[in-house]
Design an enzyme around this catalytic site. Structure first.
Site, PDB file in Angstrom:
ATOM      1  CG  ASN A  33      -6.302 -44.603  26.260  1.00 37.91           C
ATOM      2  OD1 ASN A  33      -5.931 -45.977  26.241  1.00 37.91           O
ATOM      3  ND2 ASN A  33      -6.204 -43.878  25.272  1.00 37.91           N
ATOM      4  CD  GLU A  80     -13.012 -44.698  25.050  1.00 36.58           C
ATOM      5  OE1 GLU A  80     -12.861 -45.401  26.081  1.00 36.58           O
ATOM      6  OE2 GLU A  80     -12.094 -43.899  24.678  1.00 36.58           O
ATOM      7  CG  HIS A 132     -10.504 -43.056  21.344  1.00 43.44           C
ATOM      8  ND1 HIS A 132     -10.268 -43.451  22.390  1.00 43.44           N
ATOM      9  CD2 HIS A 132      -9.337 -43.221  20.509  1.00 43.44           C
ATOM     10  CE1 HIS A 132      -9.018 -43.965  22.511  1.00 43.44           C
ATOM     11  NE2 HIS A 132      -8.533 -43.678  21.315  1.00 43.44           N
ATOM     12  CB  SER A 172      -5.954 -41.270  21.727  1.00 40.55           C
ATOM     13  OG  SER A 172      -4.916 -40.925  21.255  1.00 40.55           O
TER      14      SER A 172
HETATM   15  P1  NAI Z   1      -0.824 -41.351  11.395  1.00 40.11           P
HETATM   16  O1  NAI Z   1       0.480 -40.677  11.586  1.00 40.11           O
HETATM   17  O2  NAI Z   1      -0.514 -42.919  10.982  1.00 40.11           O
HETATM   18  O3  NAI Z   1      -1.590 -40.697  10.333  1.00 40.11           O
HETATM   19  C1  NAI Z   1      -1.924 -39.390  10.425  1.00 40.11           C
HETATM   20  C2  NAI Z   1      -2.057 -38.890   8.959  1.00 40.11           C
HETATM   21  O4  NAI Z   1      -2.639 -37.447   9.210  1.00 40.11           O
HETATM   22  C3  NAI Z   1      -1.003 -38.733   8.014  1.00 40.11           C
HETATM   23  O5  NAI Z   1      -1.201 -39.409   6.995  1.00 40.11           O
HETATM   24  C4  NAI Z   1      -0.700 -37.239   7.829  1.00 40.11           C
HETATM   25  O6  NAI Z   1      -0.071 -36.980   6.812  1.00 40.11           O
HETATM   26  C5  NAI Z   1      -2.188 -36.819   8.096  1.00 40.11           C
HETATM   27  N1  NAI Z   1      -2.250 -35.234   8.446  1.00 40.11           N
HETATM   28  C6  NAI Z   1      -1.395 -34.756   9.428  1.00 40.11           C
HETATM   29  N2  NAI Z   1      -1.832 -33.530   9.681  1.00 40.11           N
HETATM   30  C7  NAI Z   1      -2.937 -33.230   8.914  1.00 40.11           C
HETATM   31  C8  NAI Z   1      -3.801 -32.091   8.369  1.00 40.11           C
HETATM   32  N3  NAI Z   1      -3.688 -30.923   9.208  1.00 40.11           N
HETATM   33  N4  NAI Z   1      -4.625 -32.354   7.574  1.00 40.11           N
HETATM   34  C9  NAI Z   1      -4.849 -33.375   6.688  1.00 40.11           C
HETATM   35  N5  NAI Z   1      -3.964 -34.547   7.163  1.00 40.11           N
HETATM   36  C10 NAI Z   1      -3.101 -34.420   8.137  1.00 40.11           C
HETATM   37  O7  NAI Z   1      -1.423 -41.180  12.658  1.00 40.11           O
HETATM   38  P2  NAI Z   1      -2.504 -42.357  13.225  1.00 40.11           P
HETATM   39  O8  NAI Z   1      -1.747 -43.335  14.228  1.00 40.11           O
HETATM   40  O9  NAI Z   1      -3.757 -42.882  12.460  1.00 40.11           O
HETATM   41  O10 NAI Z   1      -3.346 -41.179  14.366  1.00 40.11           O
HETATM   42  C11 NAI Z   1      -4.102 -40.479  13.964  1.00 40.11           C
HETATM   43  C12 NAI Z   1      -5.169 -39.821  15.187  1.00 40.11           C
HETATM   44  O11 NAI Z   1      -5.731 -41.004  15.928  1.00 40.11           O
HETATM   45  C13 NAI Z   1      -4.454 -39.409  16.287  1.00 40.11           C
HETATM   46  O12 NAI Z   1      -5.326 -38.264  16.843  1.00 40.11           O
HETATM   47  C14 NAI Z   1      -4.277 -40.378  17.233  1.00 40.11           C
HETATM   48  O13 NAI Z   1      -3.973 -39.592  18.539  1.00 40.11           O
HETATM   49  C15 NAI Z   1      -5.526 -41.098  16.995  1.00 40.11           C
HETATM   50  N6  NAI Z   1      -5.527 -42.463  17.519  1.00 40.11           N
HETATM   51  C16 NAI Z   1      -4.275 -43.115  17.227  1.00 40.11           C
HETATM   52  C17 NAI Z   1      -4.286 -44.537  17.762  1.00 40.11           C
HETATM   53  C18 NAI Z   1      -3.188 -45.433  17.375  1.00 40.11           C
HETATM   54  O14 NAI Z   1      -3.176 -46.585  17.871  1.00 40.11           O
HETATM   55  N7  NAI Z   1      -2.337 -45.066  16.341  1.00 40.11           N
HETATM   56  C19 NAI Z   1      -5.528 -45.050  18.469  1.00 40.11           C
HETATM   57  C20 NAI Z   1      -6.646 -44.217  18.579  1.00 40.11           C
HETATM   58  C21 NAI Z   1      -6.497 -42.808  18.042  1.00 40.11           C
END
Ligand code: NAI
Length: 523
Positions: free
Chosen positions: A210, A172, A160, A139
Site C-alpha cells: 500500500n 506481508e 497482511h 491493512s
Molecule cells: P469484513 O467486514 O468482511 O469482516 C469483519 C468480520 O469481523 C465481520 O464478520 C464482523 O462481524 C467481525 N467482527 C467485527 N468485530 C469483531 C470483534 N470484536 N470480534 C470478533 N469478530 C468481529 O471485513 P474484512 O474486509 O474481512 O476486513 C477484516 C480486516 O482485514 C480489517 O482489519 C481490514 O482492514 C483487513 N483487510 C481487508 C482487506 C480487504 O480487501 N477487505 C485487505 C487486507 C486487509
C-alpha cells in the site's frame, strides 16, 4: 490441540524461544471477506482452523462459503472430493472466544479499529497460551500500536493478506517495534506451508504494497488535475505503452474511491504530509459526489450494465503528414530512437543542426515539457512536438506525443499522423513535464527506492510484494533497472527543477546507485 508438545515459558515483553514452525491449529477471528479466505488456505494446507466471529451468523456463513468453494474446486477437478471433505472437516466453527484456547496461532481479521483490536488482544491473552502467536491482518493500523498494553507484545505481528486471499499469493509479515523476530519467522514459514509468498517488512504506514502503490494513483491524479490528458488517455498510456495491467483510474474504479481515497489520506498524514503521498482533490470531490467506481455504477468511467464505458472516444489518427521532420539532438538516446523509427516509417529526418523553415520539430525530453525544450534550444514552439521515448517506443502498442501551448493544429496533426502511420495508436497530450508515462513510472520507481532506503523491506521483497500484490509487470526496482537508473534520475531531477514540487526529489537510494552505476536492487 497442541499434539502433546511441551510449552515454552514466555517472558513478559516477548517469547523467549522461537515459536515452533510446526503450527498445527490456527484460530481465525472475524470471518468476513478476509477471515474466510485465510481459513480456506490454512485448512487446505492441512491445518486445523477454529473460526470465531462476534456475529455467530458470520461463522455459519463462512463455513457454508468454504463448503461451497471446496465443492466447486472438486467439481472442477482442482482437488479430489475426499480432499474437499477432509479440508472442511478441519474447519471448526466456534461459539465463543474461549474455544480458541488451544490455538498455536490466532489471526484476527475483525473490524479495522485500533480500540477494538487492542481489546481483542487483551481478551485473547487471557485465553491462549503465553507462547501462542497473535497476528493481525490490519491493512492500515500500526502493529506497534495494536501491541500497546499487551502482556506479551513480542508475540504480536502483522500478517497482511490481500483480497481475495486464495488468489493473491503474497502476504506481508510485519514486525512491530516490540515484536519478537522469531514470531515473524514462524509466520513466514506458515505462509509458505499455505502456498503463499511471504515478504517481511517493518511497521511503517502502508507496509510495502500500500506504500508502493502510491506512485501510480497519486501521480495519475496529479496529471489529470493539471489537465494534461483525460482519465481514459492516461489509462491507455499506462496499459498499452507502459505495459501495466490497468491504468490508475481503472484501478481506482475497481477498488472504489471510498476505499482508496481514505487510504491516500491516511498514509499522507501518517508520513506527516510527505509531498510524495499528497492526496488529490479530484478523488476527494468524486468520493463526496458518490462517483466511487464500479460498485456505484459510476466512477472515472461509467458502467451501464456493469460494463466499462469510455467517457470520450479516442481520436483517430489524421491522414496528415509533415513536409519534413527535424529531430533535436539534445537527448542523444531519444534522437536515435526517433530517427530509427522514422526510417522504418519511410521518412528521412533533416540533418542540419537547425530545422528548416517548414520542418516539424521533434524533441525527446526526459522530465521536461515541450515548451521548456523549445525555449532552451531556441526552437519555433509553433512547430514543436515532444515524443516520449522513455517508455517502449518502437515495438509498442501506443505512443505518446505532446504539444506546446503554441503548437499549431496542422503540426500537431501531422505529427500524430506520422507517428501513427505504422498502425500504432498515438495519444496526444497537453504539455507536461515528463509526459504521462515518465511521471508515473518515475514516481513508482522513486517511492520503491525510498522504501528500500528506509529499510522497510529488502529490495527483493519490495519487488516481490509489488509484483504479486499489485500485479505490476515487474517489481518497481527491476523496472527502474530495465529503463536505466540514470534516465529515471534525469527525469526526476528535471521534474523537480521545473515544477518546484518536492514530491519529485529523487530518493538517495536512487541517486547513489544511478551515480555509481549499480542496480536498484543492490543492497
Ligand atoms: P469484513 O467486514 O468482511 O469482516 C469483519 C468480520 O469481523 C465481520 O464478520 C464482523 O462481524 C467481525 N467482527 C467485527 N468485530 C469483531 C470483534 N470484536 N470480534 C470478533 N469478530 C468481529 O471485513 P474484512 O474486509 O474481512 O476486513 C477484516 C480486516 O482485514 C480489517 O482489519 C481490514 O482492514 C483487513 N483487510 C481487508 C482487506 C480487504 O480487501 N477487505 C485487505 C487486507 C486487509
Amino acid at each position: 490441540m497442541r499434539g502433546g508438545r511441551s510449552r515454552r515459558p514466555c517472558k513478559a515483553g516477548g517469547v523467549i524461544r522461537p515459536p515452533r514452525p510446526d503450527i498445527q491449529t490456527v484460530g481465525i477471528i472475524g470471518t468476513g471477506a478476509m477471515g474466510r479466505g485465510i481459513a480456506q488456505i490454512a485448512a487446505q494446507a492441512g491445518l486445523t482452523v477454529n473460526l470465531y466471529d462476534a456475529n455467530p451468523q458470520a461463522v455459519e456463513a463462512a463455513r457454508q462459503y468454504l463448503q461451497d468453494t471446496l465443492d466447486k474446486l472438486a467439481a472442477k477437478g482442482r482437488i479430489s472430493p475426499d480432499d474437499a471433505s477432509a479440508t472442511l472437516a478441519r474447519v471448526k466453527p466456534c461459539g465463543k472466544l474461549e474455544d480458541l484456547a488451544g490455538c498455536d496461532a490466532v489471526v484476527e481479521a475483525i473490524v479495522e479499529r485500533l480500540d477494538v483490536k487492542r481489546d481483542l488482544v487483551a481478551k485473547l491473552e487471557a485465553i491462549v497460551q503465553p507462547d501462542a502467536i497473535i497476528a493481525s491482518n490490519t491493512s492500515s493500523l500500526s502493529i506497534t500500536a495494536i501491541a500497546v498494553g499487551a502482556k506479551h507484545p513480542g508475540r504480536i505481528a502483522g500478517y497482511h493478506f490481500f483480497n481475495p486471499v486464495p488468489l493473491m499469493k503474497v502476504v506481508e509479515v510485519i514486525d512491530g517495534l516490540s515484536g519478537d523476530g522469531a514470531v515473524g519467522d514462524a509466520l513466514m514459514e506458515l505462509s509458505r506451508r499455505m502456498g503463499h509468498t511471504p515478504v517481511r517488512c517493518k511497521d511503517m504506514p502502508g507496509f510495502i504494497v500500500n506504500h508502493a502503490g502510491r506512485g501510480m494513483n497519486i501521480e495519475g491524479l496529479k496529471v489529470a488535475q493539471e489537465g494534461v490528458a483525460e482519465y481514459a488517455d492516461i489509462d491507455d498510456i499506462m496499459r498499452e505503452q507502459a505495459g501495466f495491467r490497468m491504468g490508475p483510474f481503472e484501478l481506482m474504479d475497481l477498488t472504489g474511491l471510498d476505499v482508496s481515497h481514505p487510504v491516500m489520506e491516511s498514509i499522507y498524514s501518517q508520513f506527516y504530509q510527505e509531498p510524495r503521498y499528497r492526496p488529490s482533490p479530484i478523488a476527494a470531490l468524486r468520493s463526496v459526489g458518490g462517483l466511487v467506481g464500479r460498485k456505484a455504477g459510476a466512477g472515472f468511467y461509467s458502467y451501464p450494465d456493469g460494463r466499462k464505458t469510455r467517457p470520450t472516444p479516442a481520436a483517430p489518427a489524421p491522414a496528415a503528414r509533415p513536409k519534413s521532420v527535424w529531430v533535436s539532438r539534445a537527448c542523444e538516446h531519444g534522437h536515435t530512437l526517433v530517427t530509427n523509427l522514422l526510417s522504418k516509417l519511410g521518412t528521412t529526418p533533416e540533418t542540419g543542426t537547425l530545422p528548416s523553415a517548414d520542418a516539424l520539430i521533434v524533441v525527446t525530453p526526459l522530465g521536461l515539457d515541450a515548451t521548456s525544450c523549445a525555449l532552451q534550444e531556441g526552437l519555433d514552439a509553433t512547430r514543436t512536438v515532444a515524443v516520449d521515448t522513455l517508455l517502449p517506443f518502437e515495438a509498442t502498442k501506443r505512443r505518446t506525443i505532446m504539444t506546446t501551448p503554441a503548437t499549431t493544429a496542422t503540426d500537431r496533426d501531422a505529427a500524430h499522423g506520422l507517428f501513427a502511420s505504422d498502425g500504432v495508436p498515438v495519444t496526444v497530450i497537453r504539455d507536461s513535464a515528463g509526459f504521462v508515462g515518465q511521471r508515473v513510472i518515475c514516481s513508482i520507481v522513486n517511492i520503491a527506492s525510498d522504501i528500500a532506503q528506509q529499510r522497510i523491506a529488502t529490495p527483493s521483497d519490495i519487488d516481490l510484494a509489488v509484483n504479486l500484490g499489485l500485479g505490476y509487470p515487474k517489481g518497481p526496482l527491476a523496472l527502474g533497472d530495465a529503463i536505466g537508473p540514470q534516465r529515471i534520475l534525469e527525469c526526476l531531477r528535471n521534474l523537480e527543477r521545473l515544477t518546484g514540487d518536492m514530491s519529485y526529489r529523487p530518493s538517495p537510494w536512487l541517486w547513489r546507485r544511478a551515480g555509481l552505476g549499480l542496480s536498484l536492487l543492490w543492497d
